[in-house]
Motif scaffolding. Structure first.
Motif, PDB file in Angstrom:
ATOM      1  N   ASN A   1      73.333 -43.935 124.515  1.00  0.00           N
ATOM      2  CA  ASN A   1      72.034 -44.613 124.526  1.00  0.00           C
ATOM      3  C   ASN A   1      70.989 -43.680 125.124  1.00  0.00           C
ATOM      4  O   ASN A   1      71.034 -43.368 126.316  1.00  0.00           O
ATOM      5  N   ILE A   2      70.016 -43.249 124.326  1.00  0.00           N
ATOM      6  CA  ILE A   2      69.022 -42.299 124.834  1.00  0.00           C
ATOM      7  C   ILE A   2      68.068 -42.943 125.833  1.00  0.00           C
ATOM      8  O   ILE A   2      67.351 -42.247 126.556  1.00  0.00           O
TER       9      ILE A   2
ATOM     10  N   GLY B   1      59.630 -36.215 112.804  1.00  0.00           N
ATOM     11  CA  GLY B   1      60.483 -35.066 113.100  1.00  0.00           C
ATOM     12  C   GLY B   1      61.803 -35.452 113.732  1.00  0.00           C
ATOM     13  O   GLY B   1      62.654 -34.586 113.969  1.00  0.00           O
ATOM     14  N   ILE B   2      62.011 -36.746 113.994  1.00  0.00           N
ATOM     15  CA  ILE B   2      63.246 -37.207 114.625  1.00  0.00           C
ATOM     16  C   ILE B   2      64.384 -37.197 113.604  1.00  0.00           C
ATOM     17  O   ILE B   2      64.212 -37.588 112.455  1.00  0.00           O
TER      18      ILE B   2
ATOM     19  N   ASP C   1      65.566 -36.892 120.570  1.00  0.00           N
ATOM     20  CA  ASP C   1      65.906 -36.719 119.154  1.00  0.00           C
ATOM     21  C   ASP C   1      67.125 -37.554 118.735  1.00  0.00           C
ATOM     22  O   ASP C   1      68.193 -37.010 118.402  1.00  0.00           O
ATOM     23  N   PRO C   2      67.009 -38.885 118.731  1.00  0.00           N
ATOM     24  CA  PRO C   2      68.159 -39.722 118.347  1.00  0.00           C
ATOM     25  C   PRO C   2      68.603 -39.457 116.915  1.00  0.00           C
ATOM     26  O   PRO C   2      67.783 -39.237 116.024  1.00  0.00           O
ATOM     27  N   GLU C   3      69.907 -39.489 116.715  1.00  0.00           N
ATOM     28  CA  GLU C   3      70.478 -39.313 115.380  1.00  0.00           C
ATOM     29  C   GLU C   3      70.602 -40.646 114.642  1.00  0.00           C
ATOM     30  O   GLU C   3      70.862 -40.665 113.438  1.00  0.00           O
TER      31      GLU C   3
ATOM     32  N   ARG D   1      73.567 -39.670 119.369  1.00  0.00           N
ATOM     33  CA  ARG D   1      72.486 -40.150 120.234  1.00  0.00           C
ATOM     34  C   ARG D   1      71.797 -41.317 119.510  1.00  0.00           C
ATOM     35  O   ARG D   1      71.379 -41.175 118.352  1.00  0.00           O
ATOM     36  N   VAL D   2      71.649 -42.432 120.199  1.00  0.00           N
ATOM     37  CA  VAL D   2      71.197 -43.669 119.548  1.00  0.00           C
ATOM     38  C   VAL D   2      70.056 -44.300 120.326  1.00  0.00           C
ATOM     39  O   VAL D   2      70.051 -44.325 121.563  1.00  0.00           O
ATOM     40  N   LEU D   3      69.094 -44.823 119.584  1.00  0.00           N
ATOM     41  CA  LEU D   3      68.035 -45.658 120.139  1.00  0.00           C
ATOM     42  C   LEU D   3      68.201 -47.048 119.549  1.00  0.00           C
ATOM     43  O   LEU D   3      68.184 -47.222 118.326  1.00  0.00           O
TER      44      LEU D   3
END
Length: 329
Positions: free
Chosen positions: A232-233, A289-290, A258-260, A201-203
């Protein structure tokens, strides 16, 4: 690569030798027919009398330019890279562009956001390459100095491929253009055939001092992320009216997704932008916390590959993204 520029006699000789490529010379099919959307280059033609070619640019304008143009000004890195890769003669390049060493001495002429008309006039280009959104207003001004303007843009890898085909047609380098297009197709197939074990998961954030926006899937970076195998979150974030390829950051939704991996792209000052972003995160403890923040997976992307259209180097941009995605798995 050097070009033999057509004068009247050479154009007439060319008509006898290569009628399939020069549609103004008589019968023969267009070698690009069926390979490019008809709306993109619907009216391309070449006339031996004036040694010109007429193409339809990305703004839907029919533009007639010298065939091939002897002096070219590029206002964006992507167009500069493509012209260089096709062997065109650049006399002007974007200011502060990430130019290769052999292009560093070319005159800087401003950017798509603010071109330097005085410098462009002095260089006497046959052709100026601008952006379909930003430079439509400048076409009359460029034409008033005796030059021609073709407008392009790239919000996907496919757009870049169409840029290459368009400029290959203008520069009489169709075969070379198709080689470059096929190399991009090959890189995309490579990504598809070597799937990641999971899709991180990416921002993706576009950053400038004091401004941070989320890149949407309809942006170039968003498209490349999906091709490289990321999720793409921000895919369902509402687009901005003034910047339809981007959205406002929504901390609550980001924390929920919660992007990784968090990727920051910027036109310049990468460290300043990253520092400013971390200060923004410190204001809201929820960012801590992400997963991406906890695992140290916050990266600034190379500006020459992501801060602007990378042109033919889009394959390198895909490699960069795949490497970061693999690290974040």
């Amino acid at each position: 690569m050097n070009y033999n520029f057509y004068n009247l006699n050479k154009a007439v000789m060319a008509c006898a030798l290569i009628p399939l490529l020069l549609t103004g010379c008589g019968a023969g099919s267009d070698p690009w027919e069926g390979q490019v959307p008809a709306s993109q280059f619907a009216s391309a033609k070449e006339t031996s009398e004036a040694a010109t070619i007429t193409v339809t640019d990305f703004a839907g304008r029919e533009v007639t330019v010298p065939y091939p143009p002897a002096r070219i000004v590029a206002l964006s890195n992507g167009d500069m890279d493509i012209v260089h890769a096709l062997g065109g003669h650049l006399v002007g390049r974007p200011t502060s562009s990430a130019a290769e060493e052999n292009l560093a001495d070319i005159e800087e002429v401003g950017t798509t956001h603010e071109l330097d008309l005085e410098k462009i006039t002095f260089l006497k280009p046959d052709l100026v390459l601008g952006n379909a959104v930003l430079n439509t207003k400048d076409t009359a001004m460029i034409e008033s100095i005796g030059s021609h303007m073709i407008l392009t843009e790239a919000n996907s890898a496919s757009d870049i491929q169409n840029q290459i085909r368009l400029l290959g047609k203008v520069l009489d380098q169709n075969d070379k253009a198709e080689e470059l297009v096929q190399s991009i197709d090959g890189k995309i197939r490579e990504m598809q055939n070597a799937k990641l074990s999971s899709q991180p998961r990416v921002l993706i954030i576009y950053g400038a001092p004091g401004t941070y926006l989320a890149a949407l899937p309809n942006s170039l970076s968003g498209n490349l992320l999906e091709l490289a195998g990321g999720v793409n979150i921000a895919s369902d974030y509402p687009e901005l009216d003034s910047f339809p390829h981007y959205a406002q950051l929504n901390t609550e939704r980001i924390v929920e997704s919660d992007p990784e991996l968090i990727l920051i792209m910027t036109h310049g000052q990468p460290e300043a932008v990253k520092e400013g972003f971390f200060k923004e995160m410190q204001v809201n403890a929820a960012w801590n916390g992400i997963s991406a923040v906890k695992d140290g997976q916050v990266h600034v992307l190379p500006s020459d590959l992501f801060g602007t259209n990378p042109g033919t180097k889009v394959t390198k941009a895909l490699d960069e993204l795949r490497s970061l995605l693999e690290e974040a798995q």
